[in-house]
Design an enzyme around this catalytic site. Sequence first.
Site, mmCIF file in Angstrom:
data_model
loop_
_atom_site.group_PDB
_atom_site.id
_atom_site.type_symbol
_atom_site.label_atom_id
_atom_site.label_comp_id
_atom_site.label_asym_id
_atom_site.label_seq_id
_atom_site.Cartn_x
_atom_site.Cartn_y
_atom_site.Cartn_z
ATOM 1 N N TYR A 1 11.993 -29.030 -21.655
ATOM 2 C CA TYR A 1 11.183 -27.928 -22.180
ATOM 3 C C TYR A 1 11.979 -26.693 -22.594
ATOM 4 O O TYR A 1 11.410 -25.730 -23.093
ATOM 5 C CB TYR A 1 10.137 -27.511 -21.153
ATOM 6 C CG TYR A 1 10.698 -27.183 -19.778
ATOM 7 C CD1 TYR A 1 11.500 -26.065 -19.561
ATOM 8 C CD2 TYR A 1 10.421 -28.007 -18.694
ATOM 9 C CE1 TYR A 1 12.010 -25.771 -18.316
ATOM 10 C CE2 TYR A 1 10.921 -27.719 -17.430
ATOM 11 C CZ TYR A 1 11.717 -26.599 -17.248
ATOM 12 O OH TYR A 1 12.221 -26.311 -16.013
ATOM 13 N N CYS B 1 -0.982 -63.928 14.090
ATOM 14 C CA CYS B 1 -2.050 -62.933 14.047
ATOM 15 C C CYS B 1 -2.939 -63.187 12.823
ATOM 16 O O CYS B 1 -2.434 -63.264 11.695
ATOM 17 C CB CYS B 1 -1.451 -61.532 13.969
ATOM 18 S SG CYS B 1 -2.665 -60.224 13.696
ATOM 19 N N LYS C 1 2.854 -27.254 -16.454
ATOM 20 C CA LYS C 1 3.864 -27.024 -15.420
ATOM 21 C C LYS C 1 3.965 -28.298 -14.578
ATOM 22 O O LYS C 1 3.128 -28.562 -13.706
ATOM 23 C CB LYS C 1 3.493 -25.825 -14.554
ATOM 24 C CG LYS C 1 4.578 -25.431 -13.568
ATOM 25 C CD LYS C 1 4.188 -24.152 -12.821
ATOM 26 C CE LYS C 1 5.309 -23.716 -11.883
ATOM 27 N NZ LYS C 1 5.594 -24.723 -10.843
ATOM 28 N N CYS D 1 2.641 -55.429 15.242
ATOM 29 C CA CYS D 1 2.208 -56.630 15.950
ATOM 30 C C CYS D 1 3.239 -57.715 15.676
ATOM 31 O O CYS D 1 3.503 -58.057 14.511
ATOM 32 C CB CYS D 1 0.827 -57.078 15.472
ATOM 33 S SG CYS D 1 0.306 -58.669 16.159
ATOM 34 N N ASP E 1 5.030 -30.779 -11.781
ATOM 35 C CA ASP E 1 5.387 -30.576 -10.374
ATOM 36 C C ASP E 1 6.508 -31.544 -10.011
ATOM 37 O O ASP E 1 6.275 -32.661 -9.543
ATOM 38 C CB ASP E 1 4.172 -30.802 -9.482
ATOM 39 C CG ASP E 1 4.384 -30.243 -8.083
ATOM 40 O OD1 ASP E 1 5.374 -29.519 -7.874
ATOM 41 O OD2 ASP E 1 3.558 -30.538 -7.201
ATOM 42 N N CYS F 1 -5.622 -59.493 17.004
ATOM 43 C CA CYS F 1 -5.328 -60.644 17.872
ATOM 44 C C CYS F 1 -5.139 -60.269 19.331
ATOM 45 O O CYS F 1 -4.914 -61.142 20.174
ATOM 46 C CB CYS F 1 -4.093 -61.396 17.364
ATOM 47 S SG CYS F 1 -2.542 -60.471 17.564
ATOM 48 N N CYS G 1 -3.035 -55.250 19.569
ATOM 49 C CA CYS G 1 -3.377 -55.475 18.163
ATOM 50 C C CYS G 1 -4.894 -55.545 17.997
ATOM 51 O O CYS G 1 -5.570 -56.267 18.739
ATOM 52 C CB CYS G 1 -2.732 -56.771 17.675
ATOM 53 S SG CYS G 1 -3.198 -57.222 15.991
ATOM 54 N N GLU H 1 2.420 -24.593 -22.016
ATOM 55 C CA GLU H 1 2.935 -25.919 -21.664
ATOM 56 C C GLU H 1 2.520 -26.260 -20.242
ATOM 57 O O GLU H 1 2.361 -25.374 -19.398
ATOM 58 C CB GLU H 1 4.463 -25.943 -21.755
ATOM 59 C CG GLU H 1 5.011 -25.511 -23.104
ATOM 60 C CD GLU H 1 6.505 -25.221 -23.030
ATOM 61 O OE1 GLU H 1 7.229 -25.937 -22.310
ATOM 62 O OE2 GLU H 1 6.940 -24.256 -23.681
ATOM 63 N N LYS I 1 -0.616 -20.807 -11.666
ATOM 64 C CA LYS I 1 -0.654 -21.858 -10.645
ATOM 65 C C LYS I 1 -2.105 -22.218 -10.329
ATOM 66 O O LYS I 1 -2.911 -21.343 -9.996
ATOM 67 C CB LYS I 1 0.055 -21.382 -9.364
ATOM 68 C CG LYS I 1 1.498 -20.946 -9.572
ATOM 69 C CD LYS I 1 2.400 -22.143 -9.871
ATOM 70 C CE LYS I 1 2.615 -22.996 -8.647
ATOM 71 N NZ LYS I 1 3.469 -22.362 -7.628
#
Length: 678
Positions: free
Chosen positions: A225, A430, A118, A425, A120, A410, A407, A116, A313
């Site tokens: 599961y 802008c 795994k 900003c 995460d 601008c 920025c 099956e 793994k």
Amino acid sequence: MSKITLAESEERARYLRDQLNRFGYEYYVLDAPTVSDQEYDQLYHELVAIETAYPELIVSESPTQRVGGKLLSGFEKVAHDVPMLSLGNAFSLEDLENFDQRIRKLTDKPFTYTCELKIDGLAISLKYEKGIFKRGATRGDGTIGEEITQNLRTIKAIPLRLREPVTFEVRGECYMPKSAFAKLNEDRDEKGLEIFANPRNAAAGSIRQLDSKITAGRNLNVFLYGAANFDELAVKTQSELLTKLSEIGLRTNTLRQECETIEEVWAFIEAMREKRLTLPYDIDGVVIKVDDFATQEEIGYTVKAPRWAIAYKFPAEEQETILRDIEWTVGRTGVVTPTAIMDPVFIAGSTVQRASLHNVDLVKEKDVRIGDTVLIHKAGDIIPEIISVNLDKRSEDSEPYTIPTNCPACDSHLAHLEDEVALRCLNPQCPAQMKEGLSHFVSRNAMNITGLGVRVVSQMYEKGLVKDVAGLYTLTMDDLLQLDKIKEKSANNILSAIDKSRENSLERLIFGLGIRNVGAKAAKMLAEEFETIERLMAASKEDIDAIEGFGETIADSVVQFFALPEVAVLIEEFRENGVNLIYKGPKKAAVIENDSIWQGKTVVLTGKLTTYTRPEATEMIERLGGKVTGSVSKNTDWLIAGEDAGSKLTKAQSLNIPVWTEAEMVRHLESSGTNENE
């Protein structure tokens, strides 16, 4: 809904619950829906209407009862009936061959393996009694976990009632799909909040929220599961168990395989290693189990793990590359985000040259510098991310990276606000923010103006054809023909799409305006509550805070936005150009015409209520003409204090606001006729 008796309503509610649960099973478990979303929504809203009229018909397993109405103060510890053991790990074919040899020394019986994926995510346990979901918990230390029932109820893939009345405990993994992870981090980045490192962390953080409404909005999912105390299921193998779990309404992963030899197991692992990048969820390996339960018992357990199972793994894929530059871009809310520009490198299925550095704090924390050799991976197999700097390869003349103070679009001074990790900003004019704002306004979930992609919108702004979003509604054929690669047919299509968008319901316009902290759902709720743009613009912070699920953050954002003089000008431009400013969706339930004590009063609820849930009390008060807000102010008429009332009670007392007990509230509600069947 026409007037029907309590008995008729009870029968209809039972039918609707059965139908909705069946449709949910087909959609979430079988991945084979048989009805449209619209048909499902119609039945769901009919059930809501019945349960609103007859609260006594509400049962815990109703599809309407997934999201709780109260905040948790913490998570209680619960003991698992059977410990949730961990698994030993394998990292190579040799490890698996050694595992197989150990198994064959422990049993003379012929056996097969079940392989099956795994997932995460976060291990969870669900307890069902006679088919009804009663309790959910985290794995914890395997013996003691935390109760998270209220949050697990928000996950639509977890049935509140099974298709058979069985009593047992089922185990599985709660996870966040890759698409939901990407969207969540995008939203958090836009708001200047810290982003999640990977889908697993995001799922773990989401499932442990004290407010289940936050969990509900995170789009979590599950695969089941395993099980404990499952004699009623009458299964003898792991593969039979997985089939049975699916049959009774629980979601299992169909990407699994029975294998007779460890060579077949390895072939499955190799196939899944290739497939993992295309999966909509994150996996970090394959779990291999002896299939037959009797053989499992014969093989037995160590103190921490079963001997008959192991988890292979996948190795983490990481690559080194050279950081060449850091590029800073401005979003529509002014958040300035750094992006690493690197030498191209192939990782996890694609060539990567750019990686988000997320915010200024992360740049400083990792101490990344131009010319550094950096180690990268893909968070959740999706988002390229710098893990660390290889200091052994750093040049002796390397200098710390200088964070920009102005920025990039601008040249305005950048602010690093106290409550944010992002640079921002603050210049509303802008050009980068204006372009991003235009792109957001025309997007599918906002005004849905097809044909106006990022490239076209950027050209429009740069050529001065539009200075704000209202300017879209003054565009002409001649204007559009000035744009690169726009011919007469494309221009006609764009003008038709713009014209069609004038008729959109108000919530699309509100969302399109890009008000900070106001997403599509909040925009819909604002439009439904106030119905016209004029009423929304005139609404106070208390008016907005009173909307169920809202709070001071959203209320502040909305009030501050509509207080800007340029916004008033913008709305007037919409009006002059024929853009609809009225909500066209279904109306809220009408307020009962009455002369009750609640009429026109502003009320705050605090503490734990026992007679009604907070949403029930709120609805009854509002039906009688009252208004329930989330915070105490000088405009509050009454505070209703349940058990364990806290700071709101203290503030109400300091302002000399009358305080009612829950019993007083119930008495006034009943005397006003809210329990009668209108």
